[in-house]
Design an enzyme around this catalytic site. Structure first.
Site, PDB file in Angstrom:
ATOM      1  N   GLU A   1       0.806  -1.230   0.000  1.00 47.01           N
ATOM      2  CA  GLU A   1       0.000   0.000   0.000  1.00 47.01           C
ATOM      3  C   GLU A   1       0.834   1.274   0.000  1.00 47.01           C
ATOM      4  OE1 GLU A   1      -0.817  -2.679   1.745  1.00 47.01           O
ATOM      5  OE2 GLU A   1      -2.861  -3.160   1.108  1.00 47.01           O
TER       6      GLU A   1
ATOM      7  N   HIS B   1     -14.724  -4.684   7.400  1.00 53.48           N
ATOM      8  CA  HIS B   1     -13.760  -3.586   7.482  1.00 53.48           C
ATOM      9  C   HIS B   1     -14.444  -2.310   7.971  1.00 53.48           C
ATOM     10  CE1 HIS B   1     -10.304  -5.590   5.685  1.00 53.48           C
ATOM     11  NE2 HIS B   1     -11.168  -6.224   4.938  1.00 53.48           N
TER      12      HIS B   1
END
Lengths: 323, 312
Positions: A62, A129
């Site tokens: 990421e 999430h």
């Protein structure tokens, strides 16, 4: 004007599709955004249309990927960086908060970074999430943070995000992702950044919200209307920098303020709104913030559901203001 | 600078670049309470970035960045303005002198003090260049400390998988503040890490500017020809502490003496005399001219208008 009934997810994809067709400098970076169709089907159909050269799949890296996109935006492209979920925002905090945010000002306007970081945040039917990180991003000058509360807003805000010359973090609320459909205009349109929407006008109380809580406020306002309380809803749309003028003008009119968001209350967006309003407006009642309690978000539905402001919470809070 | 590093013009340009870097560092070291000199590392910075042409991108490491700014065509007024926060500062004083650069001259400024983001966003500059079909090459320098950072490894891997036109240069001065890199690297060369990502890579003598220049040219040519990234580990030595207040008691006298004898500027002067038959007089004339130019410009900039809230 033609329109099509779309979910929020479909509206975001349509905005990206039309803009990629219009602007060859838009490319997308992310994990599983190709043939798989993106996390939560967030890129369905784009790879088939634009192929590997513009829908660029990346490793699970990421920080490196966000920095890659930032660099690409400095050299003529307008990347959309797909960060799978908002839970991953802290992973790329450095790239967002100390690199992207600083470029324009620190370089005296010479290095502009026109990219969109799109991600999905908050609880939803999928339940995996649940994090809401917008307050973390809002503390730093130079970043624009957008969260749509409806399919129509989702399309127009994504268009403005892609056309912005500076970084935009675009958080798609998972709760609304596959949720109620809405008639979304077929042609491309832009909703300006930094401007709130007022989906319901009223004179008794101002309900400030964004993302999932827009829907909560709408349902609560309908209930309160039946009891004779006339609510005005201000959907921030752009969480940071928020539309001070619309919020303050509404509060001046109603002299009552409730802010609701799914993110934690402590040092949250609601605190900033309340501080701003009370600095400018003599309210008739103490302002109320509805937000997640100061605890990590638990998994058991009975625990997790208690961490989000509900329609009943809003109705109860507003009713309390009038007694 | 002429591409053929052995031409006489190229030699003088390299010499002048190393002198500018050294003399600015000496002045800063003397005048500022805090400074991060690149004493001894000039062959790496000037050699690695010396072959870039218009349209290429420079992503310098903070230590020794001013030599790269000069190579890319920033004037001494602009560089010193950045150091002294005068209005000739390209960022109008928003960045420090060694972080500034000038993005219009395709130098990526360091807008954060954190090391690593520039390596990774510099990789993005090259990614966009490849996608847009441009011919620009990006040279990215970083220290041996930064070499252990996770994001650097992510970027080197991506540079390889996307076949990006990049020359990565480890400005390996063997220390990150007080930490000896040999203690924290799993290999004795950063080039071995790069080999793990399937990059052509080598460790070279970073105090020999001709060796640095030759290795850099090889990598830059490969990148420009579409052959993807290269990594060069340029082994050098930080002659002194991390910053001016650091007395570097953790460096041994023995290694200091050893590396002082390899001072890249002295070595290059010897090369000019012995291999290129250039006279000591000619060398001293250039040295004096550069010294005069640096000091005169410094004083001129010092007397010029300072950055203020009013002139932002």
């Amino acid at each position: 004007m033609s329109s099509q009934r779309l979910t929020l997810r479909e509206a975001v994809i349509e905005a990206i599709d039309l803009e990629m067709e219009r602007d060859p400098n838009i490319v997308m970076l992310g994990q599983d955004i190709g043939e798989f169709g993106g996390p939560l089907q967030s890129t369905m159909g784009l790879w088939e249309r634009y192929g590997d050269s513009r829908i660029i799949e990346t490793p699970v890296a990421e920080q490196g990927v966000v920095a890659l996109g930032i660099g690409m935006s400095l050299n003529g492209l307008r990347p959309i960086i797909d960060l799978m979920f908002a839970d991953f925002l802290p992973l790329v905090a450095n790239e967002l908060l100390q690199l992207a945010t600083n470029l324009n000002y620190m370089s005296n306007g010479k290095a502009r970074a026109p990219f969109v970081l799109r991600t999905r945040g908050g609880d939803g039917p999928y339940r995996a999430h649940p994090q809401n990180m917008e307050a973390l991003l809002s503390n730093i000058p130079g970043l624009c943070v957008v969260t749509p509360g409806s399919p129509v807003a989702a399309k127009g805000l994504m268009v403005s995000a892609m056309r912005s010359d500076d970084p935009v973090v675009y958080i798609e609320p998972i709760f609304l992702y596959q949720g109620p459909k809405e008639a979304v205009p077929t042609e491309q349109y832009a909703i300006p950044l930094g401007v709130a929407a007022v989906p319901r006008t009223g004179g008794d109380v101002t309900l400030v919200c964004y993302g999932r809580t827009v829907r909560v406020m709408q349902l609560a306002a309908a209930k309160l209307g039946k009891e004779g309380i006339d609510c005005e809803i201000v959907d921030l749309q752009t969480v940071t920098p928020f539309d001070r003028e619309t919020v303050i003008n509404s509060a001046k009119k109603t002299r009552r303020l409730v802010v609701a968001h799914d993110a934690w209350m402590n040092c949250g967006v609601g605190a900033e709104i309340v501080a701003t309003v009370t600095g400018e407006v003599d309210l008739a009642a103490r302002p109320i913030r509805l937000a997640a309690p100061n605890l990590p978000i638990a998994y058991a539905p009975v625990l997790r559901d208690n961490s989000r402001p509900t329609v009943d919470n809003v109705v109860e809070a507003v009713t309390r203001m009038f007694h | 600078m002429p591409k053929d590093e052995t031409s006489i013009d190229a030699l003088w340009h390299m010499y002048e670049g190393m002198l500018v870097s050294r003399m600015l560092d000496e002045k800063c070291f003397q005048d500022f309470a805090e400074w991060y000199p690149a004493f001894g590392e000039e062959a790496v910075t000037i050699g690695a970035f010396g072959s870039l042409v218009d349209g290429d991108f420079a992503v310098p490491h903070y230590r020794g960045s001013m030599g790269v700014f000069w190579l890319r065509g920033m004037s001494l007024e602009e560089i010193i303005g950045g150091l002294l926060f005068r209005t000739s500062s390209v960022s109008l004083g928003r960045l420090s002198g060694l972080h500034g650069g000038d993005f219009e001259k395709q130098i990526l400024p360091s807008v954060t003090n954190v090391l690593g983001p520039n390596v990774s966003s510099g990789t993005g500059l090259a990614m966009a260049e490849r996608i847009r079909g441009g011919s620009g090459v990006t040279v990215i320098a970083f220290g041996d400390g930064t070499a252990a950072l996770g994001t650097l490894h992510e970027s080197v891997n991506m540079a390889k998988i996307y076949k990006l036109p990049i020359l990565f240069v480890c400005q390996n001065n063997q220390y990150s503040i007080s930490s000896r890199s040999s203690k924290f690297h799993s290999w004795d060369s950063v080039a071995s890490w790069a080999a793990g990502y399937n990059l052509p890579s080598s460790q070279i003598d970073g105090n020999d500017i001709m060796a640095v220049r030759a290795a850099a040219n090889e990598g830059i040519d490969r990148a420009r020809a579409g052959g993807g990234p290269t990594l060069v580990d340029a082994l050098t030595f930080r002659m002194g502490g991390h910053l001016s207040t650091d007395k570097a008691q953790y460096q041994s006298d023995e290694e200091r003496v050893k590396w002082e004898s390899k001072d890249p500027i002295k070595r290059f002067e010897e090369y000019l005399q012995n291999s290129r038959q250039i006279s000591v007089t000619e060398i001293s004339q250039v040295r004096e001219r550069v010294q005069r130019n640096v000091l005169e410009t410094w004083n001129k900039v010092l007397a010029s208008e300072a950055v203020s809230l009013a002139n932002q």
